[in-house]
Motif scaffolding. Structure first.
Motif, PDB file in Angstrom:
ATOM      1  N   TRP A   1      -6.889   0.267   8.119  1.00  0.00           N
ATOM      2  CA  TRP A   1      -7.981  -0.321   7.928  1.00  0.00           C
ATOM      3  C   TRP A   1      -7.683  -1.085   6.644  1.00  0.00           C
ATOM      4  CZ3 TRP A   1     -11.623  -0.833  11.302  1.00  0.00           C
ATOM      5  CH2 TRP A   1     -11.793   0.040  12.143  1.00  0.00           C
ATOM      6  N   VAL A   2      -7.956  -2.337   6.904  1.00  0.00           N
ATOM      7  CA  VAL A   2      -7.829  -3.386   5.830  1.00  0.00           C
ATOM      8  C   VAL A   2      -9.270  -3.569   5.238  1.00  0.00           C
ATOM      9  CG1 VAL A   2      -7.027  -5.674   5.100  1.00  0.00           C
ATOM     10  CG2 VAL A   2      -5.886  -4.427   6.981  1.00  0.00           C
ATOM     11  N   ILE A   3      -9.472  -3.317   3.791  1.00  0.00           N
ATOM     12  CA  ILE A   3     -10.844  -3.468   3.156  1.00  0.00           C
ATOM     13  C   ILE A   3     -10.713  -4.891   2.495  1.00  0.00           C
ATOM     14  CG2 ILE A   3     -12.381  -2.687   1.517  1.00  0.00           C
ATOM     15  CD1 ILE A   3     -11.235   0.201   2.034  1.00  0.00           C
ATOM     16  N   GLY A   4     -10.944  -5.983   3.003  1.00  0.00           N
ATOM     17  CA  GLY A   4     -10.962  -7.255   2.334  1.00  0.00           C
ATOM     18  C   GLY A   4      -9.614  -7.733   2.003  1.00  0.00           C
ATOM     19  N   GLU A   5      -9.341  -8.230   1.116  1.00  0.00           N
ATOM     20  CA  GLU A   5      -8.236  -8.431   0.362  1.00  0.00           C
ATOM     21  C   GLU A   5      -7.805  -7.730  -0.772  1.00  0.00           C
ATOM     22  OE1 GLU A   5      -8.405 -12.316  -1.171  1.00  0.00           O
ATOM     23  OE2 GLU A   5      -8.883 -13.551   0.814  1.00  0.00           O
ATOM     24  N   ASP A   6      -8.493  -6.460  -0.862  1.00  0.00           N
ATOM     25  CA  ASP A   6      -8.313  -5.692  -1.965  1.00  0.00           C
ATOM     26  C   ASP A   6      -8.028  -4.124  -1.635  1.00  0.00           C
ATOM     27  OD1 ASP A   6      -9.279  -7.760  -3.798  1.00  0.00           O
ATOM     28  OD2 ASP A   6     -11.278  -7.248  -3.152  1.00  0.00           O
ATOM     29  N   GLY A   7      -7.950  -3.659  -0.455  1.00  0.00           N
ATOM     30  CA  GLY A   7      -7.568  -2.480  -0.257  1.00  0.00           C
ATOM     31  C   GLY A   7      -7.292  -2.126   1.127  1.00  0.00           C
ATOM     32  N   TYR A   8      -7.066  -0.597   1.453  1.00  0.00           N
ATOM     33  CA  TYR A   8      -6.622  -0.166   2.639  1.00  0.00           C
ATOM     34  C   TYR A   8      -7.332   1.150   2.810  1.00  0.00           C
ATOM     35  CZ  TYR A   8      -3.152  -3.812   2.256  1.00  0.00           C
ATOM     36  OH  TYR A   8      -2.386  -4.815   1.884  1.00  0.00           O
ATOM     37  N   LEU A   9      -7.428   1.638   4.074  1.00  0.00           N
ATOM     38  CA  LEU A   9      -7.883   3.078   4.317  1.00  0.00           C
ATOM     39  C   LEU A   9      -7.188   3.558   5.303  1.00  0.00           C
ATOM     40  CD1 LEU A   9     -11.523   4.404   4.161  1.00  0.00           C
ATOM     41  CD2 LEU A   9     -10.204   4.572   6.087  1.00  0.00           C
ATOM     42  N   TRP A  10      -6.563   4.894   5.424  1.00  0.00           N
ATOM     43  CA  TRP A  10      -6.184   5.346   6.809  1.00  0.00           C
ATOM     44  C   TRP A  10      -6.113   6.887   6.495  1.00  0.00           C
ATOM     45  CZ3 TRP A  10      -3.359   3.253   2.909  1.00  0.00           C
ATOM     46  CH2 TRP A  10      -2.036   4.335   2.260  1.00  0.00           C
ATOM     47  N   THR A  11      -5.736   7.591   7.610  1.00  0.00           N
ATOM     48  CA  THR A  11      -5.724   8.941   7.580  1.00  0.00           C
ATOM     49  C   THR A  11      -4.672   9.511   8.635  1.00  0.00           C
ATOM     50  OG1 THR A  11      -7.137  10.931   8.396  1.00  0.00           O
ATOM     51  CG2 THR A  11      -7.225   9.054   9.776  1.00  0.00           C
ATOM     52  N   ASP A  12      -4.217  10.696   8.205  1.00  0.00           N
ATOM     53  CA  ASP A  12      -2.787  11.424   8.988  1.00  0.00           C
ATOM     54  C   ASP A  12      -3.703  12.000  10.186  1.00  0.00           C
ATOM     55  OD1 ASP A  12      -4.107  13.506   7.994  1.00  0.00           O
ATOM     56  OD2 ASP A  12      -2.247  14.486   7.189  1.00  0.00           O
ATOM     57  N   GLY A  13      -4.922  12.162  10.305  1.00  0.00           N
ATOM     58  CA  GLY A  13      -5.513  12.755  11.374  1.00  0.00           C
ATOM     59  C   GLY A  13      -5.628  14.293  11.233  1.00  0.00           C
ATOM     60  N   GLN A  14      -5.170  14.721  10.364  1.00  0.00           N
ATOM     61  CA  GLN A  14      -5.155  16.182  10.270  1.00  0.00           C
ATOM     62  C   GLN A  14      -5.822  16.808   9.015  1.00  0.00           C
ATOM     63  OE1 GLN A  14      -3.595  18.504  12.330  1.00  0.00           O
ATOM     64  NE2 GLN A  14      -3.582  16.911  13.831  1.00  0.00           N
ATOM     65  N   HIS A  15      -5.574  16.480   7.918  1.00  0.00           N
ATOM     66  CA  HIS A  15      -6.010  16.808   6.273  1.00  0.00           C
ATOM     67  C   HIS A  15      -6.168  15.547   5.489  1.00  0.00           C
ATOM     68  CE1 HIS A  15      -5.173  21.021   7.474  1.00  0.00           C
ATOM     69  NE2 HIS A  15      -3.750  20.677   7.833  1.00  0.00           N
ATOM     70  N   PHE A  16      -5.463  14.764   5.602  1.00  0.00           N
ATOM     71  CA  PHE A  16      -5.689  13.501   4.509  1.00  0.00           C
ATOM     72  C   PHE A  16      -6.490  12.175   4.939  1.00  0.00           C
ATOM     73  CE2 PHE A  16      -1.895  15.696   3.175  1.00  0.00           C
ATOM     74  CZ  PHE A  16      -2.085  16.081   1.941  1.00  0.00           C
ATOM     75  N   LEU A  17      -7.257  11.779   3.884  1.00  0.00           N
ATOM     76  CA  LEU A  17      -7.935  10.381   3.964  1.00  0.00           C
ATOM     77  C   LEU A  17      -7.483   9.548   2.898  1.00  0.00           C
ATOM     78  CD1 LEU A  17      -9.973   8.453   5.748  1.00  0.00           C
ATOM     79  CD2 LEU A  17     -11.686   9.275   4.019  1.00  0.00           C
ATOM     80  N   VAL A  18      -6.912   8.553   2.943  1.00  0.00           N
ATOM     81  CA  VAL A  18      -6.277   7.747   1.663  1.00  0.00           C
ATOM     82  C   VAL A  18      -6.856   6.431   1.664  1.00  0.00           C
ATOM     83  CG1 VAL A  18      -4.418   6.753   0.563  1.00  0.00           C
ATOM     84  CG2 VAL A  18      -4.133   8.706   2.142  1.00  0.00           C
TER      85      VAL A  18
END
Length: 190
Positions: free
Chosen positions: A130-147
């Motif tokens: 996921w791209v959050i505007g021009e300032d960030g990103y979000l993703w998950t490994d689908g198991q334990h982590f959300l970044v």
């Protein structure tokens, strides 16, 4: 936009910082979360203007504020200018179901706080996130982590790639599965 993202990440940092944990009566540490977080270390500088600043980790066996969230880590990089800061927020969930619920709520939260066109599914070198505007990103490994990774300036691509090498993204698979569940089932013709 970057101030909104840093405000959101900063709020999470305050809610789960060591000081806040101490005020809540020092919750019991979650050993599995601690072991997982020990492996996530990126203490390098990026370019001449983003220097590694800090790494904070909090784990807890039980979390009454966000059920299922057992570990939280914040890493910061700062520049010479006080406006220059990039922060990584990493959440760790023991149970996949809790992670996926939190992931879905994060998608809705960011979409409501930003212009929908500023929050979209994107790619970096063939990896969906996921791209959050021009300032960030979000993703998950689908198991334990959300970044969540963001700030001002936008995190450099080499920083995002380094993070993806530490915690891979399964966003494409999760979104594909979510679309399957949302699609109306076709009834067979009689």
């Amino acid at each position: 936009m970057h101030k909104k993202l840093l405000t959101i990440l900063g709020t999470l940092a305050v809610l789960f910082s060591s000081d806040a944990s101490a005020q809540l009566g020092k919750p019991a540490r979650h050993l599995q979360a601690e072991k997982a977080m020990e492996k996530i270390v990126l203490k390098k500088d990026f370019g001449e203007n983003l220097k590694f600043h800090s790494r904070e980790v909090v784990t807890m066996v039980q979390n009454d504020r966000v059920p299922g969230l057992n570990g939280l880590m914040f890493m910061r990089w700062k520049g010479d200018d006080p406006e220059t800061e990039v922060m990584a927020s990493v959440q760790w969930f023991e149970k996949k179901e809790d992670l996926l619920k939190f992931y879905a709520s994060n998608i809705k939260f960011y979409a409501s706080k930003t212009k929908k066109k500023d929050y979209k599914l994107g790619e970096l070198d063939g990896t969906s996130l996921w791209v959050i505007g021009e300032d960030g990103y979000l993703w998950t490994d689908g198991q334990h982590f959300l970044v969540t990774l963001g700030g001002s300036p936008q995190p450099p691509k080499d920083m995002v790639k380094d993070w993806l090498s530490l915690i891979g993204s399964k966003v494409a698979e999760i979104e594909k599965e979510a679309k399957k569940k949302q699609a109306p089932s076709e009834k067979p013709k009689e």
